[in-house]
Design an enzyme around this catalytic site. Structure first.
Site, short mmCIF file in Angstrom:
data_model
loop_
_atom_site.label_atom_id
_atom_site.label_comp_id
_atom_site.label_asym_id
_atom_site.label_seq_id
_atom_site.Cartn_x
_atom_site.Cartn_y
_atom_site.Cartn_z
N VAL A 50 0.83 -1.21 0.00
CA VAL A 50 0.00 0.00 0.00
C VAL A 50 0.87 1.26 0.00
CG1 VAL A 50 -1.63 1.34 1.40
CG2 VAL A 50 -2.02 -1.08 1.01
N THR A 62 -5.44 -0.40 7.33
CA THR A 62 -6.78 -0.81 7.74
C THR A 62 -6.79 -0.96 9.25
OG1 THR A 62 -7.07 -1.96 5.65
CG2 THR A 62 -8.54 -2.62 7.46
N PHE A 98 -8.51 1.01 -0.83
CA PHE A 98 -9.33 -0.06 -1.41
C PHE A 98 -8.64 -0.75 -2.58
CE2 PHE A 98 -12.20 2.97 0.60
CZ PHE A 98 -12.95 2.13 1.42
N PHE A 147 -17.41 -10.76 -8.00
CA PHE A 147 -17.16 -11.47 -6.73
C PHE A 147 -18.19 -12.55 -6.43
CE2 PHE A 147 -13.69 -10.53 -3.91
CZ PHE A 147 -13.00 -9.61 -4.67
N TYR A 182 -17.62 -15.73 -7.82
CA TYR A 182 -17.01 -16.97 -8.30
C TYR A 182 -16.80 -17.95 -7.16
CZ TYR A 182 -16.14 -14.44 -12.60
OH TYR A 182 -16.31 -13.72 -13.76
N GLY A 205 -7.98 -15.91 0.32
CA GLY A 205 -6.81 -15.75 1.19
C GLY A 205 -6.34 -14.32 1.11
N CYS A 215 -5.67 -9.39 3.40
CA CYS A 215 -6.76 -8.51 3.86
C CYS A 215 -8.02 -9.23 4.34
CB CYS A 215 -7.10 -7.52 2.77
SG CYS A 215 -5.77 -6.33 2.49
#
Ligand SMILES: NC(=O)c1ccc[n+]([C@@H]2O[C@H](COP(=O)([O-])OP(=O)(O)OC[C@H]3O[C@@H](n4cnc5c(N)ncnc54)[C@H](O)[C@@H]3O)[C@@H](O)[C@H]2O)c1
Length: 442
Positions: free
Chosen positions: A11, A121, A155, A255, A257, A263, A266
């Site tokens: 990040v 985060t 994000f 999202f 699938y 894993g 995050c």
């Protein structure tokens, strides 16, 4: 603008490089001298597509530099991003020691107005702790230097991090200080030329937004994974179900699938941390606990399928494994499903030859001199002498393989596909047995 970034990992480095790309004067700090040495020598310590070019361009232009010198970093930026790791503590909560150490350094050394931005985060309430840590350091030396603390969760997705940072869907800024809000708006204005992406809100809402986003995405995955297992036993095909529900705009196709579990650095830790935050506040997040349990189970589904086919005791069996990274386009193996699959195969007496386009060095670091794990030069090389093929990561180069060659190389012609890469009929037509997740067999 003068910007310092504390923590030069996935990040921090992307943030620093992309802010420099927009003309800012950025200094990235890290406590890891090895990381800074690699960067100063023109290398990149992580695999992230496109990042090397952005870093090189901005270093050359004199807008991006790296240091291990804390005093230099604190003096440099009016805006001080904190982008250090927040790994899970033993009880599942986010370990804030690195964030608070970074905050204390800033408080200990700052002499003029600073906007301290939590990009890591962090749980709701962390900005207050950062504020208190800085205030404590200032008061120890009788300084009245002013500062504001802002929450600006990130994000970006590993593997597409530069693109995500340069073209964000939204930029969440949790702040109360008017001057800090103005500075954050100015800093991010170049990233929202066609529409303003900045969502200003109170600090606590910003902190919770990041966890809510990751928890929602993890929930979608676990939901589909559970339905996939049900589809398998009912003779339905999860791919048809995915398209059938995804075409509803209230649901959408992203999202959804099914696979062998999520894993990465995050989702697992953020789901855990949100459950822990809630528990501490007397709330029982039943949905998220189920999401986590479903995912832990899903990581074992591939080995369950292997055991069903070859027996519980896999002594003497050898497997080819395609994909070590937790997802494509990264070398990150934190909480990767491959680690669970490999360990479980070892536990049952099997050996493994793995191939991954970029994560094999990372695997060597994690597994050390493990004699039961070998590495191959190519996907096809990995098949030599293997009883079967296990696919764990959906790298593009696995998507259209020579099925006839796979069949010829494997001792038993069976492919366990944890990412549903192929049309079952096509694989079967090559004479291979195919074991995907939740798909009907022709
Ligand atoms: N990786 C992602 O995709 C992603 C996406 C969004 C948010 N996040 C969050 O961003 C944060 C950072 O994640 P990451 O993946 O970049 O972590 P990372 O482990 O890659 O990088 C963190 C860096 O901080 C350095 N560091 C630790 N303490 C320091 C200190 N006191 N001073 C200077 N440097 C210090 C470490 O040496 C390391 O290089 C985490 O909170 C994570 O949850 C990560």
């Amino acid at each position: 603008m003068k910007v310092s970034v504390v923590g030069t990992g996935y990040v921090g480095l992307v943030t620093g490089a992309c802010l420099a790309e927009m003309g800012n004067d950025v200094l990235c700090l890290d406590v890891d001298p090895n990381k800074i040495r690699i960067l100063e020598e023109g290398g990149i310590p992580i695999h992230e597509p496109g990042l090397d070019a952005v870093v090189a361009r901005n270093v050359k232009a004199g807008r991006l530099a790296f240091t291990t010198d804390v005093a230099r970093a604190v003096a440099h930026g009016t805006i001080q991003f904190i982008a250090v790791g927040t790994p899970p503590d033993e009880d599942g909560s986010a370990d804030l020691q690195y964030v608070l150490a970074a905050a204390r350094n800033i408080g200990r050394l700052m002499t003029d107005y600073k906007v301290v931005v939590d990009k890591s985060t962090v749980p709701v309430g962390t900005a207050d702790k950062v504020k208190a840590a800085i205030a404590d350091e200032l008061s120890k030396r009788g300084s009245d230097a002013k500062f504001a603390v802002v929450s600006n969760p990130e994000f970006l997705k590993e593997g597409a991090a530069v693109d995500d940072f340069m073209k964000p869907d939204r930029i969440v800024v949790g702040a109360e200080d008017e001057q800090a809000i103005l500075l954050m708006r100015a800093l991010y204005a170049p990233f929202g030329r066609n529409r303003d992406k900045v969502l200003v809100m109170d600090v606590r809402s910003a902190e919770l937004t990041k966890y809510a986003a990751n928890a929602m995405l993890a929930t979608r995955i676990s939901f589909m994974n559970e339905l996939a297992l049900l589809a398998e036993t009912m003779g339905a095909d999860i791919e048809h179900v995915r398209l059938g529900i995804g075409s509803d705009p209230r649901i959408g196709t992203h999202f959804l699938y099914a696979g062998c579990g999520y894993g990465g650095s995050c989702f697992p830790k953020d789901v855990k941390a949100l459950i822990k935050t809630a528990t501490d506040e007397g709330h029982d997040l039943k949905v998220l606990k189920a999401v986590e349990a479903a995912n832990d189970h899903q990581k074992t589904v591939l080995v369950d399928k292997i055991a069903k086919r070859f027996g519980a005791d896999l002594s003497g069996k050898h497997f080819a494994l395609w994909g070590l990274a937790f997802k494509p386009n990264t070398d990150d193996m934190r909480e990767a499903t491959s680690r669970v699959v490999i360990s479980e195969l070892f536990n049952r007496g099997a050996t493994v030859t793995a191939y991954d386009p970029v994560a094999m060095e990372e695997a060597k670091r994690i597994f050390g001199d493990e004699p039961r794990l070998r590495y191959a030069e190519s996907p096809m090389d990995a098949l030599k002498g293997a009883d079967a093929l296990v696919i764990v990561t959906e790298w593009k180069e696995f998507r259209s393989p020579d099925f006839d060659r796979i069949k010829a190389e494997l001792k038993t012609p069976v492919v366990f596909d944890g990412r549903n890469l192929y049309e079952p009929a096509l694989v079967k037509a090559s004479g291979l047995d195919y074991a995907p997740i939740g798909r009907a067999q022709p």
